[in-house]
Design an enzyme around this catalytic site. Structure first.
Site, PDB file in Angstrom:
ATOM      1  N   GLU A 505     -71.058 -59.970 -37.973  1.00 17.43           N
ATOM      2  CA  GLU A 505     -70.742 -61.048 -37.018  1.00 17.43           C
ATOM      3  C   GLU A 505     -71.674 -61.036 -35.809  1.00 17.43           C
ATOM      4  O   GLU A 505     -71.264 -61.281 -34.677  1.00 17.43           O
ATOM      5  CB  GLU A 505     -69.277 -60.970 -36.560  1.00 17.43           C
ATOM      6  CG  GLU A 505     -68.296 -61.383 -37.646  1.00 17.43           C
ATOM      7  CD  GLU A 505     -66.884 -61.574 -37.131  1.00 17.43           C
ATOM      8  OE1 GLU A 505     -66.673 -61.505 -35.899  1.00 17.43           O
ATOM      9  OE2 GLU A 505     -65.992 -61.802 -37.946  1.00 17.43           O
ATOM     10  N   GLY A 506     -72.925 -60.735 -36.046  1.00 16.46           N
ATOM     11  CA  GLY A 506     -73.906 -60.641 -34.974  1.00 16.46           C
ATOM     12  C   GLY A 506     -74.093 -59.191 -34.593  1.00 16.46           C
ATOM     13  O   GLY A 506     -73.191 -58.570 -34.025  1.00 16.46           O
TER      14      GLY A 506
END
Length: 827
Positions: A505-506
């Protein structure tokens, strides 16, 4: 005219010292309060009169007043030429289309207050801190509790998955439809409930939490809810809610990880022989959770329309579509091995995969809107799934380490009495209080419709990083019990899996430097984004309106930063009293300094700031802890200022300001301001002498560590929402059971200790002298039985797992989960 003359005469009669003092005081008040420009103008006239200034100075000052206050003249004389100059030297950063979409995703919430330098603390503390509804709590106490009882972490690790019974239960109880509306057969739970469910599952088994959270996070259900056509919703959502359809979402590729905008997956629109429009897809995706068992794939790709079948543009940009997994050309069935953690994480390949054009999420109207869809969805999802996992894990650590420290003995003492152990224990407890505060505060905003991309990036980054610290500290404290894998080991799987949370997620490095501050400085700043937009469009009016307000904003925060620093925040107000009040004032002080130094960085580096990632990371740390401290303040106030929680609360607040102080020191040491860098080195010296925060004291840490070792309502409150096994055979169950016996037997141990000290009893293990003590009348026979029962339980609780060579090499679950070494607990 006579009145003006008399007024000027009055000012000329005032002594010079009084004029100067009054002028300085007035300017400090105006600067601190952010007075409007016309009030500054009046004050300037009063100052000139008090100093008996010559006529030419009055005339010059009047010209300046007119130029700055008459907007049409200001635009012509100042703003227009200045805008052209800034454009010519490329002072402000150019924003690409994908960057602009990412920046505009979601909205600005309380982080805007923290960026302002003058935060409305009443607004921040009035935000929701929600509880679960009766329906949601019933689900937590029913299906979630049952699911946790059906699964053990060790069994899942050895089996490398779940039993068919577990899969069927998850489908039946709609664990994959938490966010799906009831009209489509889902549960339609709030973000708060979604988060609480994932946190509780994570406190039992990490892969279980991951398996449940992914279908309810970024994926087909989330995207369809917000962007799908009615036909798409009617077809897929009921099936997704019941697990009839198992979704996955393909975003990451070999050359498009953090830079998802560079993806090479492609879909080309063509007209079929039947006259209908289709997409021919080619893609190679990796790290896709649940892909191998999915029935429907959400896919992000670049859409091309070479024949202009749906519009004039040939390259339509990133688009999202739904592909049935059994479509010809889709290749599934392989798995990655993410550090041995057994959740489905897989590659997906597709060659010449043909699907109807209406498979695009949102239909043809959704073509080219995929990046916006993804950014807006992630603006919410980052604040739920991974933060919930970290919060659940932190509660397990607080509970288990508190028990372990109370029952594990070395050198004749419980290890929880050693200061070297207290120090990491305090971190575990303090972080846990802060993370749960931020979890509920964040989901409260999401439940009210907020989509704060910067806040959820703060949550994702800091929860996973602090979760990593908690796991490290827990492993250090339990020592050999942490490195010996088996059903008795509480922390090994979590410790092993943490890099996964850091990565997805990043990636955290990117999240800290780019999302929290790089984009946050533009998105959350009151004027920066409008200035950049005005400059890109050469809009003089918009530039003028924002630039001069920005200058006023800088001046106000300069005054506020200096005066709040000198008074250590005492000039700031507080909407609350009691223990939280001093921290509210410190938060205002930190916000003012943060806002001022942010503008210095923007002014000094301009468009090059995005490349100064070390500086940006330190600014991100300040903003992060401003937010975490705000959430912690809210929790303490919302829960009625519980005295039992005060040590946790104060530790978390002190630590937050310590981290803010560290970041400020790094900024002041490294920031380069043309011609003024030397000044900021001096300011840095002042900052070290007049710190905004220091590391929590040993005394405070001692209170936290001791509170973690005391059973009862207060310990239950700190760890509320986690799964607590009811048996005495599971790993945590052993700790809890032994801790209870230990507390019950404590008065008896004190009698034995006193008798040993008086040499009435030999200095031998309590288990061996219990019967002798009873015979001598030191304790009763019932007390002797309690001592033996406690010592047997203590000895059993500290054992580690052992296997035969055959068991170890075969890696088969030959023992019931939780058994490991044979238990000798007397029930």
């Amino acid at each position: 005219m006579d009145a003006i003359t008399e007024l000027l005469g009055f000012f000329t009669e005032v002594p010079l010292w009084a004029s100067i003092s009054s002028t300085v005081l007035i300017f400090l008040v105006l600067g601190f309060t952010g007075a409007p420009l016309w009030l500054w103008a009046i004050a300037g006239y009063a100052g000139l009169a008090g100093l008996n200034a010559p006529a030419w100075l009055f005339i010059t000052y009047t010209v300046l007043v007119v130029v700055f206050n008459v907007k049409a003249l200001r635009r012509l004389v100042l703003s227009g030429p200045l805008m052209k100059l800034l454009d010519a030297i490329n002072f402000l950063p150019k924003i690409s289309e994908t960057e602009q979409t990412a920046i505009e995703a979601g909205n600005v919430w309380v982080e805007g207050e923290l960026f302002s330098g003058k935060p409305n603390m009443k607004r921040i503390l009035d935000e929701d801190y929600p509880e679960l509804t009766e329906e949601e709590q019933a689900y937590m106490d029913g299906p979630v509790e049952q699911l946790c009882e059906m699964v053990t972490d060790w069994d899942v690790m050895v089996r490398k998955g779940f039993t068919d019974e577990v899969w069927e239960f998850m489908r039946k109880e709609k664990f994959f439809g938490l966010i799906v509306p009831k009209k489509y057969g889902g549960l339609e739970f709030s973000a708060t409930a979604h988060s609480a469910i994932v946190a509780k599952l994570a406190s039992r088994c990490g892969p279980l939490a991951t398996t449940v959270m992914v279908p309810n996070s970024l994926g087909p259900a989330e995207l369809l809810l917000h962007y799908g056509t009615e036909e798409q919703k009617d077809h897929y959502l009921p099936r997704l809610a019941t697990g009839e359809e198992m979704p996955c979402f393909g975003l990451t590729e070999a050359n498009a990880g953090s830079d998802a905008g560079s993806m090479r997956s492609e879909g080309v629109i063509f007209k079929g022989e039947d006259g209908n429009l289709y997409l021919r897809m080619n893609f190679e995706k990796r790290y896709i959770t649940l892909a191998a068992i999915s029935t429907v794939i959400g896919l992000a790709f670049n859409l091309k329309d070479p024949d202009h079948l749906i519009g004039d543009e040939e390259n339509r940009g990133i688009t999202c579509a739904l592909i049935p997994s059994d479509t010809e050309g889709v290749e599934l069935g392989r798995r990655h091995d993410p550090l041995g953690i057994p959740f489905y994480n897989c590659p997906i390949d597709g060659k010449d995969v043909v699907i109807p054009v209406d498979s695009i999420i949102g239909g043809v109207d959704g073509a080219g809107n995929g990046w916006r869809m993804l950014m807006e969805s992630l603006a919410v999802g980052r604040g739920i799934s991974l933060p919930a996992q970290s919060a659940g894990g932190s509660k397990v650590a607080t509970r288990a380490i508190g028990a372990y420290a109370a029952i594990r003995k070395q050198f004749g003492l419980n290890i929880g009495k050693f200061e070297g152990v207290e120090e990491p224990m305090a971190r575990i407890g303090g972080y846990t209080y802060m993370l749960e505060a931020a979890r509920r505060y964040t989901t409260g905003g999401l439940d009210r419709g907020q989509k704060p991309a910067v806040v959820t990036a703060i949550a994702k980054y800091n929860f996973t990083e602090l979760g990593r610290e908690i796991a490290n500290d827990a492993m250090d404290i339990v020592g050999g019990a942490g490195i010996s894998r088996g059903p008795r080991n509480i922390f090994a799987s979590t410790y092993t899996a943490l890099p996964i949370a850091i990565t997805v997620e990043g990636a955290n490095i990117l999240t800290r430097t780019l999302m929290i501050f790089g984009q946050g400085a533009i998105r959350c700043h009151p004027y920066a984004y409008n200035e950049i937009d005005a400059l890109m469009n050469m809009d003089v009016k918009k530039f003028d309106d924002n630039f001069w307000k920005h200058i006023a904003h800088v001046i106000t925060n300069m005054f506020r930063s200096v005066l709040l620093s000198i008074t250590r925040g005492k000039l700031a107000g507080s909407p609350v009293s009691g223990p939280a009040s001093k921290y509210v004032k410190k938060l205002s002080w930190a916000s003012a300094s943060f806002a001022f130094f942010t503008d210095l960085a923007l002014g000094s580096y301009g468009g090059a700031l995005k490349m100064k990632e070390k500086i940006a990371g330190r600014y991100a740390d300040i903003l992060s802890y401003l937010y975490l401290a705000s959430a912690t303040l809210k929790r303490f106030e919302a829960e009625g200022r519980r005295e039992a929680d005060r040590a946790y609360f104060e530790w978390a607040m002190e630590y937050s300001f310590f981290k803010i102080q560290q970041a400020f020191e790094g900024i002041l040491r490294e920031i380069k301001v043309p011609g003024l860098s030397w000044l900021f080195r001096i300011v840095g010296v002042w900052g070290r002498l007049n710190t905004i925060g220091t590391y929590p004291s040993d005394k405070l840490g001692h209170k936290v560590a001791q509170a973690m070792q005391v059973r009862g309502e207060d310990r239950d409150h700190i760890t509320r929402g986690m799964f607590l096994p009811k048996d005495n055979e599971s790993a945590l169950g052993r700790y809890e059971y032994t801790m209870r016996l230990n507390e019950e037997a404590w008065p008896v141990f004190k009698k034995l200790y006193k008798a040993i000290k008086a040499k009435e009893l030999p200095k031998e293990p309590y288990l061996e002298i219990a019967d002798l003590a009873a015979k001598k009348g030191v304790i009763t026979e019932d007390e002797a039985e309690l001592v033996k029962k406690t010592e047997i339980a203590r000895n059993d609780a500290i054992q580690v797992d052992e296997f035969t060579l055959e068991e170890y090499l075969n890696e088969t679950p030959t023992r019931p989960a939780g058994e490991g070494k044979k238990s000798e607990i007397v029930s």
